[in-house]
Design an enzyme around this catalytic site. Structure first.
Site, PDB file in Angstrom:
ATOM      1  N   HIS A  22       0.937  -1.310  -0.408  1.00 33.11           N
ATOM      2  CA  HIS A  22      -0.422  -0.104  -0.213  1.00 33.11           C
ATOM      3  C   HIS A  22       1.054   1.901  -0.551  1.00 33.11           C
ATOM      4  CE1 HIS A  22      -3.570  -2.314   1.562  1.00 33.11           C
ATOM      5  NE2 HIS A  22      -3.862  -2.191   0.938  1.00 33.11           N
ATOM      6  N   ARG A  48      -5.817   5.992   1.245  1.00 31.92           N
ATOM      7  CA  ARG A  48      -5.885   4.979   2.772  1.00 31.92           C
ATOM      8  C   ARG A  48      -4.423   6.534   3.837  1.00 31.92           C
ATOM      9  NH1 ARG A  48      -7.433  -0.833   1.135  1.00 31.92           N
ATOM     10  NH2 ARG A  48      -6.270  -0.937  -0.683  1.00 31.92           N
ATOM     11  N   ASP A 214     -14.158  -6.034  -2.204  1.00 32.15           N
ATOM     12  CA  ASP A 214     -13.085  -5.677  -1.245  1.00 32.15           C
ATOM     13  C   ASP A 214     -13.800  -4.889  -0.304  1.00 32.15           C
ATOM     14  OD1 ASP A 214      -9.709  -7.622  -1.026  1.00 32.15           O
ATOM     15  OD2 ASP A 214     -11.287  -6.074   0.412  1.00 32.15           O
ATOM     16  N   GLU A 240     -15.749  -9.389   0.606  1.00 33.08           N
ATOM     17  CA  GLU A 240     -14.838  -9.625   0.982  1.00 33.08           C
ATOM     18  C   GLU A 240     -15.171  -8.739   2.515  1.00 33.08           C
ATOM     19  OE1 GLU A 240     -11.360 -11.101  -0.771  1.00 33.08           O
ATOM     20  OE2 GLU A 240     -10.171  -9.500  -0.072  1.00 33.08           O
ATOM     21  N   GLU A 268      -7.683 -11.867   5.899  1.00 36.48           N
ATOM     22  CA  GLU A 268      -6.836 -11.366   5.518  1.00 36.48           C
ATOM     23  C   GLU A 268      -6.251 -10.541   6.886  1.00 36.48           C
ATOM     24  OE1 GLU A 268      -7.734  -8.571   2.114  1.00 36.48           O
ATOM     25  OE2 GLU A 268      -6.349  -7.312   3.060  1.00 36.48           O
ATOM     26  N   ASP A 291      -3.437 -13.857   5.080  1.00 39.33           N
ATOM     27  CA  ASP A 291      -1.768 -13.648   4.448  1.00 39.33           C
ATOM     28  C   ASP A 291      -1.074 -14.244   5.151  1.00 39.33           C
ATOM     29  OD1 ASP A 291      -1.008 -10.672   2.860  1.00 39.33           O
ATOM     30  OD2 ASP A 291       0.606 -11.801   3.974  1.00 39.33           O
ATOM     31  N   HIS A 318      -4.527 -14.088   1.043  1.00 39.24           N
ATOM     32  CA  HIS A 318      -4.592 -12.922   0.532  1.00 39.24           C
ATOM     33  C   HIS A 318      -3.330 -12.670   0.042  1.00 39.24           C
ATOM     34  CE1 HIS A 318      -2.655  -8.530   1.483  1.00 39.24           C
ATOM     35  NE2 HIS A 318      -3.863  -9.031   0.578  1.00 39.24           N
ATOM     36  N   GLU A 338      -4.587 -15.602  -5.308  1.00 30.44           N
ATOM     37  CA  GLU A 338      -5.138 -14.053  -5.384  1.00 30.44           C
ATOM     38  C   GLU A 338      -4.066 -12.950  -6.447  1.00 30.44           C
ATOM     39  OE1 GLU A 338      -5.582 -11.809  -2.459  1.00 30.44           O
ATOM     40  OE2 GLU A 338      -6.071  -9.556  -3.336  1.00 30.44           O
TER      41      GLU A 338
END
Ligand SMILES: C[C@H](O)[C@H](O)[C@@H](O)[C@@H](O)C(=O)O
Ligand SMILES: [Mg+2]
Length: 394
Positions: A22, A48, A214, A240, A268, A291, A318, A338
């Site tokens: 991210h 975010r 998601d 999700e 996740e 994850d 994840h 994924e």
């Protein structure tokens, strides 16, 4: 020749994409008005990063054995995780045999129980555990999937997460998962926009391509129920992480509320076999999505996966680059994986943990041959151009 022992453990931090994916620059789809639990605050709604999704950065764990072999792994954790490695966990590794993975995991978990159990501490334990598996594979000259008992398939298939499922379809992925852009704070108009986006994408991809939403913990039970009911006519395959991770009761209710045939998924941001036991025994979801860099590592994910198998739940980790690919290859109840589209416009396939891992394989036509994972350990090396920083040098 005896079993090598662990001589040094070193923890570094890195910024800029990679495991903390991210941590991107402006204009990236992954930071474009995505609904979160912070969306109720307008000042934190557009990006975010403004509320700190990328505040931690990447933790790099490096483990050097007595025969000179070095294993490493990356995960989300940054400086606080480096502190935990150097000041607390290193004592359980240095001097231990490289095969003592199970015992080391237990000592790391039990010794941090008074301040850990989930979140950054389990991220850190995961990073150490992944580095141990990488080290063992490099010493034995075997890929991790072989250390885990061997692959059950010759090829992995992927769905793509990103803003453009229509492009993902053209690239050969089996489905597309879109971020939800509007949360409850944006009211009926936001809900309408969410459904319009889904309808538009369904129009582009036709009736059979998987489409998922998601929700990144951003909703409440009523909103999630209404979103699921409205999305049903557009063939939503799963909803999700609609609710906050601790709302096991809400997930159990949502699973009863969604239209028949729609799947509920989450996990996740869940950790350890005990957290996933709650999700499974309370009937919270159809698919768990741990994850491997956050749930406890490979050593813990093996336990989580067995528990899920007994509950007939799929384990679709994840996205976590090679760390999940090697695991998914070995599990019957992980039939697909994924792939997070890390190109800013989600219009091309780039390595998920770019630029940190050299040799990181990517899906081709939405698939990955097992032969792409045949190098020792996790089959990747750290990009020497990445600026490592060791904040707690010992
Ligand atoms: C796309 C989602 O908002 C997250 O950024 C993503 O990392 C995660 O939830 C996922 O399932 O890939
Ligand atoms: Mg997700």
């Amino acid at each position: 020749m005896g079993i090598p022992t662990i001589k040094h453990v070193r923890a570094f931090t890195l910024r800029g994409g990679g495991a903390d994916y991210h941590d991107q620059a402006d204009g990236h789809w992954i930071d474009d008005h995505i609904a979160t639990p912070m969306s109720k605050y307008p000042e934190y709604r557009q990006s975010r990063r403004t509320f700190g999704i990328n505040v931690l950065g990447t933790l790099v764990v490096e483990i050097e054995a007595s025969d000179g072999t070095v294993g490493f792994a990356v995960t989300t954790g940054g400086e606080p995780a480096a502190y935990i490695v150097e000041k607390h966990l290193a004592r359980f590794l240095e001097g231990a045999r490289v095969t003592d993975i199970e015992k080391i995991w237990d000592q790391m978990y039990q010794s941090t129980l008074y301040y850990g159990r989930k979140g950054i501490v389990i991220n850190t334990i995961s990073g150490v555990d992944l580095a141990l598996w990488d080290l063992l594979g490099k010493i034995r000259q075997e890929p991790v999937h072989q250390l885990l008992g061997g692959a059950v398939r010759d090829e992995l298939q992927f769905y793509a997460t990103g803003a453009r499922p229509d492009l993902a379809q053209k690239m050969g992925f089996i489905g597309g998962k879109m971020p939800l852009h509007h949360g409850p704070a944006e009211g009926e108009e936001g809900l309408r926009k969410n459904l319009e986006e889904l309808a538009t994408m369904r129009e582009r991809v036709g009736p059979d391509f998987w489409l998922m939403l998601d929700c990144w913990m951003s909703l409440d039970l009523n909103y999630a129920t209404r979103l699921a009911v409205g999305a049903h006519e557009h063939g939503l395959k799963w909803i999700e992480e609609a609710l906050p991770p601790d709302d096991y009761w809400g997930y159990a209710a949502l699973r009863n509320n969604v239209p028949k045939g729609m799947l509920v998924t989450t996990g996740e941001h869940e950790a350890t076999r005990w957290g996933f036991r709650m999700l499974l025994e309370m009937g919270c979801c159809d698919i768990i999505q741990p994850d491997v860099g956050w749930c406890g590592g490979i050593t813990e994910l093996v336990k989580i996966s067995a528990l899920a198998d007994a509950h007939n739940a799929l384990v679709i980790p994840h996205g976590s680059s090679v760390y999940s690919y090697h695991f998914v290859a070995t599990r019957h109840n992980s039939p697909f994986a994924e792939f997070l589209m890390m190109a800013p416009k989600a219009d091309e396939v780039v390595p998920m943990f770019h630029p940190q891992l050299l040799g990181e394989p990517v899906p081709v036509n939405g698939r990955m041959r097992l032969s792409a994972l045949d190098q020792p350990g996790f089959g990747v090396t750290l990009n020497p151009e990445c600026q490592l920083h060791r904040p707690y040098n010992r």
